[in-house]
Design a protein around this motif. Structure first.
Motif, PDB file in Angstrom:
ATOM      1  N   ARG A  81       0.834  -1.207   0.000  1.00  0.00           N
ATOM      2  CA  ARG A  81       0.000   0.000   0.000  1.00  0.00           C
ATOM      3  C   ARG A  81       0.869   1.257   0.000  1.00  0.00           C
ATOM      4  N   SER A  82       1.936   1.235   0.783  1.00  0.00           N
ATOM      5  CA  SER A  82       2.845   2.378   0.832  1.00  0.00           C
ATOM      6  C   SER A  82       3.582   2.552  -0.485  1.00  0.00           C
TER       7      SER A  82
ATOM      8  N   THR B 297       1.533   4.248  -3.255  1.00  0.00           N
ATOM      9  CA  THR B 297       1.364   5.700  -3.080  1.00  0.00           C
ATOM     10  C   THR B 297       2.676   6.442  -3.202  1.00  0.00           C
TER      11      THR B 297
ATOM     12  N   SER C 180       1.443   0.089 -10.285  1.00  0.00           N
ATOM     13  CA  SER C 180       1.497   1.505  -9.909  1.00  0.00           C
ATOM     14  C   SER C 180       2.834   2.153 -10.211  1.00  0.00           C
TER      15      SER C 180
END
Length: 257
Positions: free
Chosen positions: A22-23, A26, A170
């Motif tokens: 998750r980190s 982002t 991502s």
């Protein structure tokens, strides 16, 4: 870092992987933190997360600990390895080394020339697909000793696939818009209002390929190819694949393979 041994410990470690992923998505941390957290789930000697570059038709390592020659193989040759043809299906989970038939290992340059000289005896390769069937990259983990069975870490690695996929997807890739363009098609003008992926499928229709053959080339599912074909016919108001191929030829769009 030692891996967790009890089931509760492994599940706790899996949560750490999800948090790290998750980190990473982002931009708060790097992809290397995801691999570090993954080592708590499955202790390994080498590992890597790599992203697929569809325009250059190669993988790019985002984080990894393989020697230089092994990394080069993963990036430039693994997608042509006979083993890759087995594990690239979106419907299957990771392919563990101990589950690969002996005759397939014997035909695999990746195992014979790269992993075997490193003393690798176990590990897993996992292709990563987005929810819409797009292939974005892969996870590779290698160990010099066999894992015990039953092994709860196997199931946990599979459960982490979604988080790992999000991490890889991502990460920025060079010229992301151009990466999906078929050869000879400018991003500034896409005929018929087709998307980059639809143009890529259309190009393969000019070679008379089936949905399954196109899926194998583009690392997506045959069902996804079928959906793209339906959209192409609808957008171009054409009755069938042959008509679509003829329209593509008239536009100068063709398969580059």
């Amino acid at each position: 870092m030692a891996a967790r041994h009890g089931t509760a410990d492994i599940l706790d470690a899996a949560l750490h992987v999800r948090e790290a992923a998750r980190s990473a998505t982002t931009g708060a941390t790097g992809v290397d933190t995801v691999l570090a957290a993954l080592s708590e789930v499955l202790e390994h000697d080498h590992a890597s997360l790599s992203r697929w570059d569809p325009r250059r038709r190669r993988h790019t390592t985002l984080a990894g600990s393989y020697p230089e020659d092994a990394t080069a193989y993963i990036e430039t040759r693994l997608h042509r390895d006979p083993v890759f043809r087995v594990l690239r299906s979106p419907d299957r989970g990771g392919l563990w080394l101990g589950d690969v038939p002996g005759e397939l290992l014997a035909a695999s340059p990746g195992f014979q020339d790269v992993l075997s000289p490193l003393g690798i005896e176990d590990g897993v390769a996992q292709c990563l697909f987005t929810a819409d069937g797009r292939y974005v990259g892969m996870l590779n983990i290698s160990l010099r000793r066999p894992r015990r069975t039953p092994d709860p870490a196997r199931a946990v690695v599979t459960l982490l696939t979604e988080a790992l996929t999000a991490t890889v997807a991502s990460c920025p890739a060079p010229s992301p818009e151009a990466a999906e363009e078929p050869e000879g098609t400018a991003a500034v003008h896409r005929p018929g209002g087709l998307s980059p992926r639809e143009l890529e499928v259309l190009a393969e229709l000019t070679a008379g390929r089936t949905n399954r053959q196109i899926a194998e080339l583009l690392y997506i599912t045959p069902r996804t190819v079928g959906t793209h074909v339906e959209h192409i016919l609808a957008k171009l108001d054409l009755p069938n694949r042959a008509a679509a191929a003829a329209r593509a030829a008239a536009w100068g769009i063709r398969s580059s393979r």
